[in-house]
Write a protein that holds these residues in place. Sequence first.
Motif, PDB file in Angstrom:
ATOM      1  N   HIS A   1       0.852  -1.193   0.000  1.00  0.00           N
ATOM      2  CA  HIS A   1       0.000   0.000   0.000  1.00  0.00           C
ATOM      3  C   HIS A   1       0.887   1.242   0.000  1.00  0.00           C
ATOM      4  CE1 HIS A   1      -2.616  -3.152   1.655  1.00  0.00           C
ATOM      5  NE2 HIS A   1      -3.596  -2.477   1.085  1.00  0.00           N
ATOM      6  N   GLU A   2       0.623   2.133  -0.923  1.00  0.00           N
ATOM      7  CA  GLU A   2       1.413   3.362  -1.007  1.00  0.00           C
ATOM      8  C   GLU A   2       0.877   4.454  -0.094  1.00  0.00           C
ATOM      9  OE1 GLU A   2       1.601   4.521  -5.032  1.00  0.00           O
ATOM     10  OE2 GLU A   2       2.852   2.833  -5.655  1.00  0.00           O
ATOM     11  N   ALA A   3      -0.356   4.335   0.356  1.00  0.00           N
ATOM     12  CA  ALA A   3      -0.936   5.357   1.226  1.00  0.00           C
ATOM     13  C   ALA A   3      -1.787   4.674   2.293  1.00  0.00           C
ATOM     14  CB  ALA A   3      -1.786   6.335   0.419  1.00  0.00           C
ATOM     15  N   ILE A   4      -1.990   5.382   3.382  1.00  0.00           N
ATOM     16  CA  ILE A   4      -2.765   4.848   4.492  1.00  0.00           C
ATOM     17  C   ILE A   4      -4.244   5.114   4.254  1.00  0.00           C
ATOM     18  CG2 ILE A   4      -3.151   4.988   6.965  1.00  0.00           C
ATOM     19  CD1 ILE A   4      -0.481   3.743   6.166  1.00  0.00           C
ATOM     20  N   GLU A   5      -5.050   4.069   4.362  1.00  0.00           N
ATOM     21  CA  GLU A   5      -6.488   4.225   4.200  1.00  0.00           C
ATOM     22  C   GLU A   5      -7.127   4.497   5.563  1.00  0.00           C
ATOM     23  OE1 GLU A   5      -7.958   0.764   2.306  1.00  0.00           O
ATOM     24  OE2 GLU A   5      -6.861   1.088   0.428  1.00  0.00           O
ATOM     25  N   GLY A   6      -8.152   5.316   5.558  1.00  0.00           N
ATOM     26  CA  GLY A   6      -8.858   5.613   6.802  1.00  0.00           C
ATOM     27  C   GLY A   6      -7.993   6.333   7.819  1.00  0.00           C
ATOM     28  N   ALA A   7      -7.200   7.298   7.358  1.00  0.00           N
ATOM     29  CA  ALA A   7      -6.316   8.024   8.270  1.00  0.00           C
ATOM     30  C   ALA A   7      -7.119   8.854   9.266  1.00  0.00           C
ATOM     31  CB  ALA A   7      -5.385   8.939   7.466  1.00  0.00           C
ATOM     32  N   GLU A   8      -6.585   8.965  10.477  1.00  0.00           N
ATOM     33  CA  GLU A   8      -7.219   9.754  11.523  1.00  0.00           C
ATOM     34  C   GLU A   8      -6.199  10.705  12.134  1.00  0.00           C
ATOM     35  OE1 GLU A   8      -8.564   7.119  14.528  1.00  0.00           O
ATOM     36  OE2 GLU A   8      -6.625   6.158  14.813  1.00  0.00           O
ATOM     37  N   ARG A   9      -6.688  11.699  12.835  1.00  0.00           N
ATOM     38  CA  ARG A   9      -5.808  12.696  13.467  1.00  0.00           C
ATOM     39  C   ARG A   9      -5.167  12.076  14.704  1.00  0.00           C
ATOM     40  NH1 ARG A   9      -5.454  18.308  13.182  1.00  0.00           N
ATOM     41  NH2 ARG A   9      -4.641  19.324  15.038  1.00  0.00           N
ATOM     42  N   ILE A  10      -3.840  12.189  14.803  1.00  0.00           N
ATOM     43  CA  ILE A  10      -3.098  11.534  15.888  1.00  0.00           C
ATOM     44  C   ILE A  10      -2.292  12.580  16.652  1.00  0.00           C
ATOM     45  CG2 ILE A  10      -1.385   9.772  16.438  1.00  0.00           C
ATOM     46  CD1 ILE A  10      -2.008   8.587  13.621  1.00  0.00           C
ATOM     47  N   GLU A  11      -2.430  12.572  17.961  1.00  0.00           N
ATOM     48  CA  GLU A  11      -1.612  13.440  18.825  1.00  0.00           C
ATOM     49  C   GLU A  11      -0.263  12.761  19.045  1.00  0.00           C
ATOM     50  OE1 GLU A  11      -2.588  16.389  19.601  1.00  0.00           O
ATOM     51  OE2 GLU A  11      -4.605  16.117  18.757  1.00  0.00           O
ATOM     52  N   ILE A  12       0.782  13.358  18.509  1.00  0.00           N
ATOM     53  CA  ILE A  12       2.093  12.711  18.497  1.00  0.00           C
ATOM     54  C   ILE A  12       2.693  12.589  19.900  1.00  0.00           C
ATOM     55  CG2 ILE A  12       4.487  13.018  17.746  1.00  0.00           C
ATOM     56  CD1 ILE A  12       2.685  11.828  15.646  1.00  0.00           C
ATOM     57  N   ASP A  13       2.498  13.586  20.750  1.00  0.00           N
ATOM     58  CA  ASP A  13       3.078  13.527  22.100  1.00  0.00           C
ATOM     59  C   ASP A  13       2.578  12.296  22.849  1.00  0.00           C
ATOM     60  OD1 ASP A  13       4.374  15.899  21.570  1.00  0.00           O
ATOM     61  OD2 ASP A  13       2.847  17.146  22.522  1.00  0.00           O
ATOM     62  N   ALA A  14       1.291  12.049  22.795  1.00  0.00           N
ATOM     63  CA  ALA A  14       0.713  10.897  23.484  1.00  0.00           C
ATOM     64  C   ALA A  14       1.210   9.594  22.868  1.00  0.00           C
ATOM     65  CB  ALA A  14      -0.815  10.971  23.434  1.00  0.00           C
ATOM     66  N   LEU A  15       1.306   9.553  21.557  1.00  0.00           N
ATOM     67  CA  LEU A  15       1.772   8.343  20.877  1.00  0.00           C
ATOM     68  C   LEU A  15       3.205   8.003  21.282  1.00  0.00           C
ATOM     69  CD1 LEU A  15       1.183   7.289  17.253  1.00  0.00           C
ATOM     70  CD2 LEU A  15       3.549   7.507  18.008  1.00  0.00           C
ATOM     71  N   VAL A  16       4.068   9.019  21.353  1.00  0.00           N
ATOM     72  CA  VAL A  16       5.464   8.785  21.726  1.00  0.00           C
ATOM     73  C   VAL A  16       5.561   8.291  23.169  1.00  0.00           C
ATOM     74  CG1 VAL A  16       7.665   9.950  22.165  1.00  0.00           C
ATOM     75  CG2 VAL A  16       6.436  10.363  20.024  1.00  0.00           C
ATOM     76  N   ARG A  17       4.775   8.876  24.068  1.00  0.00           N
ATOM     77  CA  ARG A  17       4.808   8.421  25.462  1.00  0.00           C
ATOM     78  C   ARG A  17       4.378   6.959  25.575  1.00  0.00           C
ATOM     79  NH1 ARG A  17       3.340  13.942  26.636  1.00  0.00           N
ATOM     80  NH2 ARG A  17       1.138  13.499  26.272  1.00  0.00           N
ATOM     81  N   GLN A  18       3.390   6.551  24.787  1.00  0.00           N
ATOM     82  CA  GLN A  18       2.959   5.150  24.807  1.00  0.00           C
ATOM     83  C   GLN A  18       4.069   4.227  24.310  1.00  0.00           C
ATOM     84  OE1 GLN A  18      -0.557   5.184  22.378  1.00  0.00           O
ATOM     85  NE2 GLN A  18      -1.738   6.413  23.834  1.00  0.00           N
TER      86      GLN A  18
END
Length: 399
Positions: free
Chosen positions: A216-233
């Motif tokens: 897949h060249e692109a992500i399907e069903g993309a959603e808004r992601i808060e990067i700070d929270a993702l990195v902490r996880q």
Amino acid sequence: MESTWLVLAALGVGSVIGAAFVVVFLIAERRGSSAAKVVNPTIPEGIDEMLDALETAGVVLDPSNNVLKASPGALAMGLVWDRALVHTELVSLVDQVRRTGEATTREVRLVRGPIGDTTLLLRVRAARLGPRYVMLLAEDRTEANRLDDVRRDFVANISHELKTPIASVTLLAEALDHAADDPDRVRRFAQRLTEESARLGRITNEIIELSRLQAHEAIEGAERIEIDALVRQAVDQNRVIAASKRVDIAIKAKSKAAVYGDEALLRVAVHNLIANALTYSHEGSRVGIGVYRSADGVVEIAVTDQGIGIAEADLDRVFERFYRVDQARARDTGGSGLGLAIVKHTVQNHGGDVRVWSQPGRGSTFTIRLPEAAAEPTPEPEPSPAADSRPRTPEETRK
């Protein structure tokens, strides 16, 4: 009377001379037309349009090997320069077709352009085009050949990677059978068997994940992601391993940045970078993770370690599948060699890129760069009843 004959004679001589001039003029004109055809030969009808429509390289040459017409692909590949073929290999092929009269196909490796240093692998076919011309067609097989090499390397590498845990499982199963009367040995072998089975599972899952990303060249069903929270996880997922190695993790994630994409995939990518940093870090050292926003609308996630570092010759290869800087250390930790390849393809599928800086003995910094999501519009507050100054109707008053 004599004068009259003189006049008539003069007129006759003039007519003959005039006729002679006309004949000479016609002969000269015909010779000029023939010379013009030699200097500016015409290509058979329809060839011009065909060459312009070709996505691959196409060239038509006259008997002197002058290029009469070249397709855009031939010019882009650097096969033609100043109305002549650049490469002697192609000239030799054209000459062979002229001598034998038979169409010929050949694979050749050529340097791109007259002063280039990029090597192209071309499948070239040359054939006569009528009695005077030769047409040369070239198909660029460079990328296809590279992909074939990648597939062969992948099969060889995956066979090698799976061979070790499979052999371990076989040996441990035999050891369990022989140690049936010794509970302590049974427990020890069973634990090793569980570890090797888990390693097999990780390799299999990562192969499946990498194949999915490459498909897949692109992500399907993309959603808004808060990067700070993702990195902490992602950091929390690695704290146990960090503690066991006595590696301190420092995190700076107060950027309030957001991106669009697949949260699970991006979390795996960041997790892989942190796990990789821990793998190649010395005990008692430090790993830093930071999130930054640049002025050009890019979000950067940087993972820095104080580990063994990477030699300059290896920097371009660290994102290849199954490539390891330190084979022995990776074997000891049970790594699959696919972690950084997954990072690369995940980030590319999100429209970003990943970069690496490193010096042997000083450590490395891997940086994920992603396009920042636009700020969400703030909804306008609804007007309060007090701000509504118009007269209220009886129905609104009753409500």
